[in-house]
Design a protein around this motif. Structure first.
Motif, PDB file in Angstrom:
ATOM      1  N   MET A 266       0.841  -1.199   0.000  1.00  0.00           N
ATOM      2  CA  MET A 266       0.000   0.000   0.000  1.00  0.00           C
ATOM      3  C   MET A 266       0.875   1.246   0.000  1.00  0.00           C
ATOM      4  O   MET A 266       1.811   1.358   0.778  1.00  0.00           O
ATOM      5  CB  MET A 266      -0.897   0.019   1.253  1.00  0.00           C
ATOM      6  N   ASP A 267       0.577   2.170  -0.883  1.00  0.00           N
ATOM      7  CA  ASP A 267       1.229   3.477  -0.859  1.00  0.00           C
ATOM      8  C   ASP A 267       0.464   4.349   0.126  1.00  0.00           C
ATOM      9  O   ASP A 267      -0.686   4.731  -0.103  1.00  0.00           O
ATOM     10  CB  ASP A 267       1.216   4.095  -2.259  1.00  0.00           C
TER      11      ASP A 267
ATOM     12  N   ARG B  70      -4.438  10.342   0.589  1.00  0.00           N
ATOM     13  CA  ARG B  70      -5.074  11.281  -0.333  1.00  0.00           C
ATOM     14  C   ARG B  70      -6.481  10.791  -0.723  1.00  0.00           C
ATOM     15  O   ARG B  70      -7.414  11.597  -0.820  1.00  0.00           O
ATOM     16  CB  ARG B  70      -4.178  11.443  -1.567  1.00  0.00           C
ATOM     17  N   ALA B  71      -6.628   9.495  -0.942  1.00  0.00           N
ATOM     18  CA  ALA B  71      -7.948   8.945  -1.273  1.00  0.00           C
ATOM     19  C   ALA B  71      -8.915   9.140  -0.115  1.00  0.00           C
ATOM     20  O   ALA B  71     -10.059   9.577  -0.301  1.00  0.00           O
ATOM     21  CB  ALA B  71      -7.822   7.459  -1.619  1.00  0.00           C
TER      22      ALA B  71
ATOM     23  N   VAL C  96      -8.946   3.174   0.639  1.00  0.00           N
ATOM     24  CA  VAL C  96      -9.501   3.468   1.961  1.00  0.00           C
ATOM     25  C   VAL C  96      -9.568   2.198   2.804  1.00  0.00           C
ATOM     26  O   VAL C  96      -9.224   2.205   3.997  1.00  0.00           O
ATOM     27  CB  VAL C  96     -10.890   4.122   1.837  1.00  0.00           C
ATOM     28  N   SER C  97      -9.982   1.092   2.203  1.00  0.00           N
ATOM     29  CA  SER C  97     -10.059  -0.171   2.941  1.00  0.00           C
ATOM     30  C   SER C  97      -8.684  -0.617   3.418  1.00  0.00           C
ATOM     31  O   SER C  97      -8.520  -1.082   4.562  1.00  0.00           O
ATOM     32  CB  SER C  97     -10.692  -1.258   2.062  1.00  0.00           C
ATOM     33  N   GLN C  98      -7.664  -0.479   2.568  1.00  0.00           N
ATOM     34  CA  GLN C  98      -6.305  -0.847   2.958  1.00  0.00           C
ATOM     35  C   GLN C  98      -5.810   0.024   4.101  1.00  0.00           C
ATOM     36  O   GLN C  98      -5.121  -0.450   5.020  1.00  0.00           O
ATOM     37  CB  GLN C  98      -5.363  -0.726   1.758  1.00  0.00           C
TER      38      GLN C  98
END
Length: 301
Positions: free
Chosen positions: A1-2, A8-9, A37-39
């Protein structure tokens, strides 16, 4: 994950109140925004958003995280904007390493003129005749004199450096003018002790190979001192014309064995990278290019 992309998302969804509108603003698919968002929630181990069919709402943890994340993203944007400004216009501190004598005689006017054209650039000039490691020691540019060997660094030739043997008229009247290299056996020699490239200089090389020792010598690691000694009638000095030129032009020093003058060396601007070069470095290199010319003013005698 970045993590930055996920932040930002998340902040965009929180601001827009919708995954769809956030996706439009970010120019990506709603599925990818939802995945980010889930990550992020899985990474933090807490729910950040409550999702309904119409709208999303921040949880208590989400509200606290949103404030911190937004501040971080704002700071990143500010830093990137500053870097962009630096690339577009020359600004910041420019660290330069330069040889002692050359800088003392010739750099001050150039640096002042450069700074008048680029007032947002501050200059940190460090003088040293040793070969500095520009990356390890944090220099943007190093000015070097010699015949440069191949390396991973980039080098831009700035000016020729002519090396001559000189002595005062008084000294030559007392000891005679040498007409052959062998004649140096009978002369006083003002020897520069910090010559990384002395193997390329015919007179230095000849003295080493033949084992001839001049009648007397003064040894020093500074060319200005040796030229001053030559002016006082102390002997023959082999030094660059950027030091000796004015005295030659005024007749205070005379050329000795000019037929053995070596091929000119060069003054080079050495720097680490050609790509993604900071504007302050590019501007300074462009400014130096051609500043002294193919026949520098100190050689006009």
């Amino acid at each position: 994950m970045d993590r930055i992309d996920a932040m930002r998302a998340f902040t965009t969804v929180a601001t827009e109140g919708s995954f769809t509108r956030a996706a439009e603003r970010l120019e990506m698919s709603p599925q990818l925004v939802s995945k980010y968002v889930s990550q992020l929630e899985q990474h933090l181990g807490t729910r950040l958003l409550n999702r309904t069919t119409r709208r999303v709402h921040l949880t208590e943890a989400g509200s606290r995280y949103w404030q911190g994340a937004q501040q971080i993203l704002d700071e990143i944007e500010a830093v990137e904007s500053q870097l962009g400004d630096m690339q577009e216009s020359a600004q910041g501190r420019l660290r330069i390493s330069a040889p002692v004598s050359f800088a003392a005689h010739h750099l001050a006017p150039m640096l002042c003129e450069f700074q008048r054209q680029h007032p947002a650039v501050s200059i940190d000039l460090q003088l040293n005749d040793r070969k500095v490691d520009i990356v390890e020691e944090g220099f943007d540019i190093a000015l070097r004199i010699g015949h440069l060997r191949s390396s991973s660094l980039i080098a831009k030739r700035i000016a020729p450096v002519r090396i001559v043997a000189v002595a005062s008229p008084d000294y030559l009247d007392r000891f005679g003018t040498p007409t052959r290299l062998e004649d140096l056996q009978e002369h006083h020699y003002l020897r520069y002790s910090y010559v990384e490239n002395d193997a390329t200089l015919p007179m230095h090389r000849w003295l080493k190979e033949t084992g001839i020792n001049p009648a007397n010598e003064i040894v020093c690691n500074n060319g200005d001192v040796l030229v001053q000694a030559a002016l006082q009638g102390g002997g023959i000095a082999i030094q660059p014309t950027f030091i000796t030129g004015p005295a030659i032009a005024e007749g205070k020093l005379k050329l000795v064995l000019p037929e053995h003058e070596p091929e000119p060396m060069g003054l080079y601007a050495v720097y680490a990278h050609r790509q993604l070069m900071a504007s302050k470095v590019r501007s300074f290199i462009d400014y130096m290019d051609g500043y002294f010319g193919d026949q520098p003013y100190w050689d006009r005698f």
